[in-house]
Scaffold this motif. Structure first.
Motif, PDB file in Angstrom:
ATOM      1  N   ASP A  82      -4.334   3.658   8.757  1.00 10.54           N
ATOM      2  CA  ASP A  82      -4.311   5.029  10.428  1.00 10.54           C
ATOM      3  C   ASP A  82      -3.223   5.606  10.010  1.00 10.54           C
ATOM      4  OD1 ASP A  82      -5.573   2.768  11.595  1.00 10.54           O
ATOM      5  OD2 ASP A  82      -3.431   2.053  12.362  1.00 10.54           O
ATOM      6  N   MET A  83      -2.563   5.838   8.533  1.00  8.44           N
ATOM      7  CA  MET A  83      -1.964   6.896   8.012  1.00  8.44           C
ATOM      8  C   MET A  83      -3.184   7.909   7.434  1.00  8.44           C
ATOM      9  SD  MET A  83       2.199   5.067   6.709  1.00  8.44           S
ATOM     10  CE  MET A  83       3.096   5.318   7.837  1.00  8.44           C
ATOM     11  N   LYS A  84      -3.622   7.625   6.371  1.00 11.06           N
ATOM     12  CA  LYS A  84      -4.176   8.117   5.394  1.00 11.06           C
ATOM     13  C   LYS A  84      -5.283   8.612   6.007  1.00 11.06           C
ATOM     14  CE  LYS A  84      -8.108   7.711   2.163  1.00 11.06           C
ATOM     15  NZ  LYS A  84      -8.897   8.473   2.983  1.00 11.06           N
ATOM     16  N   ALA A  85      -5.693   8.079   7.487  1.00 13.29           N
ATOM     17  CA  ALA A  85      -6.856   8.873   8.391  1.00 13.29           C
ATOM     18  C   ALA A  85      -6.608   9.768   8.493  1.00 13.29           C
ATOM     19  CB  ALA A  85      -7.246   7.748   8.926  1.00 13.29           C
ATOM     20  N   ARG A 128      -5.338   9.042  -0.152  1.00 14.29           N
ATOM     21  CA  ARG A 128      -5.694   7.535  -0.922  1.00 14.29           C
ATOM     22  C   ARG A 128      -4.723   6.977  -0.633  1.00 14.29           C
ATOM     23  NH1 ARG A 128      -3.844   7.348  -6.447  1.00 14.29           N
ATOM     24  NH2 ARG A 128      -3.133   9.372  -7.107  1.00 14.29           N
ATOM     25  N   ILE A 129      -5.781   5.628  -0.437  1.00 12.78           N
ATOM     26  CA  ILE A 129      -4.528   4.361  -0.657  1.00 12.78           C
ATOM     27  C   ILE A 129      -4.524   4.029  -2.231  1.00 12.78           C
ATOM     28  CG2 ILE A 129      -4.132   2.115   0.228  1.00 12.78           C
ATOM     29  CD1 ILE A 129      -5.268   3.217   2.674  1.00 12.78           C
ATOM     30  N   VAL A 130      -3.349   4.112  -2.303  1.00 12.30           N
ATOM     31  CA  VAL A 130      -2.712   3.591  -3.696  1.00 12.30           C
ATOM     32  C   VAL A 130      -2.857   2.073  -3.576  1.00 12.30           C
ATOM     33  CG1 VAL A 130      -1.768   3.208  -5.846  1.00 12.30           C
ATOM     34  CG2 VAL A 130      -2.512   5.769  -4.982  1.00 12.30           C
ATOM     35  N   LYS A 131      -2.726   0.842  -3.856  1.00 14.02           N
ATOM     36  CA  LYS A 131      -2.644  -0.442  -3.649  1.00 14.02           C
ATOM     37  C   LYS A 131      -2.928  -1.356  -5.262  1.00 14.02           C
ATOM     38  CE  LYS A 131      -5.044  -2.812  -1.034  1.00 14.02           C
ATOM     39  NZ  LYS A 131      -5.364  -4.339   0.011  1.00 14.02           N
ATOM     40  N   GLY A 147       1.181  -1.026  -0.088  1.00 14.49           N
ATOM     41  CA  GLY A 147       0.559   0.016  -0.559  1.00 14.49           C
ATOM     42  C   GLY A 147       0.847   1.278   0.172  1.00 14.49           C
ATOM     43  N   PHE A 148      -0.146   2.239  -0.667  1.00  6.01           N
ATOM     44  CA  PHE A 148       0.951   3.679  -0.878  1.00  6.01           C
ATOM     45  C   PHE A 148      -0.237   4.950  -0.830  1.00  6.01           C
ATOM     46  CE2 PHE A 148       2.744   0.915  -3.711  1.00  6.01           C
ATOM     47  CZ  PHE A 148       4.229   0.883  -4.103  1.00  6.01           C
ATOM     48  N   PRO A 149      -0.045   5.393   0.803  1.00  8.39           N
ATOM     49  CA  PRO A 149      -0.389   6.341   1.252  1.00  8.39           C
ATOM     50  C   PRO A 149      -0.776   8.056   0.459  1.00  8.39           C
ATOM     51  CG  PRO A 149      -0.567   5.650   3.264  1.00  8.39           C
ATOM     52  CD  PRO A 149       0.438   4.465   1.955  1.00  8.39           C
ATOM     53  N   VAL A 150      -1.556   8.163  -0.769  1.00  6.22           N
ATOM     54  CA  VAL A 150      -0.747   9.199  -1.596  1.00  6.22           C
ATOM     55  C   VAL A 150      -1.044  10.728  -1.270  1.00  6.22           C
ATOM     56  CG1 VAL A 150       0.005   9.963  -4.464  1.00  6.22           C
ATOM     57  CG2 VAL A 150       0.454   7.109  -3.320  1.00  6.22           C
ATOM     58  N   GLY A 151      -0.452  11.427  -1.529  1.00  3.59           N
ATOM     59  CA  GLY A 151      -1.215  12.533  -1.367  1.00  3.59           C
ATOM     60  C   GLY A 151      -0.793  13.766  -2.301  1.00  3.59           C
ATOM     61  N   ILE A 156       3.684   8.038   0.423  1.00  4.37           N
ATOM     62  CA  ILE A 156       4.129   6.595   1.669  1.00  4.37           C
ATOM     63  C   ILE A 156       4.493   4.769   1.441  1.00  4.37           C
ATOM     64  CG2 ILE A 156       4.078   5.984   4.173  1.00  4.37           C
ATOM     65  CD1 ILE A 156       3.209   8.568   4.667  1.00  4.37           C
ATOM     66  N   ASN A 157       5.820   4.602   1.165  1.00  2.44           N
ATOM     67  CA  ASN A 157       5.396   3.697   0.971  1.00  2.44           C
ATOM     68  C   ASN A 157       5.320   2.537   2.360  1.00  2.44           C
ATOM     69  OD1 ASN A 157       6.183   0.157   0.404  1.00  2.44           O
ATOM     70  ND2 ASN A 157       7.811   1.159  -1.206  1.00  2.44           N
ATOM     71  N   CYS A 158       4.301   2.128   3.075  1.00  2.00           N
ATOM     72  CA  CYS A 158       3.781   1.454   4.230  1.00  2.00           C
ATOM     73  C   CYS A 158       4.028  -0.433   4.256  1.00  2.00           C
ATOM     74  CB  CYS A 158       2.249   1.867   4.999  1.00  2.00           C
ATOM     75  SG  CYS A 158       0.872   1.646   3.610  1.00  2.00           S
ATOM     76  N   GLY A 159       4.102  -0.714   3.165  1.00  5.02           N
ATOM     77  CA  GLY A 159       4.721  -2.357   3.183  1.00  5.02           C
ATOM     78  C   GLY A 159       3.060  -2.785   3.167  1.00  5.02           C
TER      79      GLY A 159
END
Length: 143
Positions: A130-133, A138-141, A108-112, A117-120
């Motif tokens: 949690d980061m996106k919240a 948005r989250i890119v998967k 997953g990648f929270p992206v703005g 963020i490469n969150c794993g």
């Protein structure tokens, strides 16, 4: 002299109250359009939101990013990046997503706006959501 002491006491009270008020300020969730100038700013916002991003180290900028770094959240390495433009960010996501999709890795990648963020692995923890919240975006998967 009697007038000076109450004034000094009042100033001391204001300083103490001001310090307490500052400590009680809560982190406010960021808007979807939140932008960051540096990975330190992303890490600072994560920490303010209660997501400790410890041991931040700066990476060399990549072909795509203008600033990059790594930190640890719950013992997992997380990669933070900022970009000069949304198009460079999208190129970076496409470069990463291809190999991850081909092996079926849930990443997953929270992206703005010009940050990522490469969150794993999204199957093991809710770090990405949690980061996106907190930071917006948005989250890119890849999958």
């Amino acid at each position: 002299m009697k007038c000076v002491l109450p004034a000094v006491a009042a100033i001391g009270h204001v300083i103490v109250v001001g310090a307490c008020a500052k400590a009680e300020v809560e982190f406010k969730t960021r808007p979807v359009t939140q932008q960051y100038e540096s990975v330190e700013a992303i890490a600072d916002d994560l920490a303010a939101a209660g997501i400790a991003c410890g041991g931040l180290t700066r990476d060399a900028s990549t072909t795509y990013s203008t600033d990059a770094g790594r930190c640890f959240i719950d013992g997992r390495e997380i990669v933070l990046s900022t970009f000069a433009s949304d198009s460079r960010q999208e190129e970076n996501i496409a470069r990463l997503a291809g190999p991850f999709e081909s092996i079926g890795l849930e990443y997953g990648f929270p992206v703005g706006s010009k940050w990522m963020i490469n969150c794993g692995d999204t199957n093991t923890k809710n770090i990405c959501t949690d980061m996106k919240a907190q930071l917006g975006g948005r989250i890119v998967k890849p999958n």
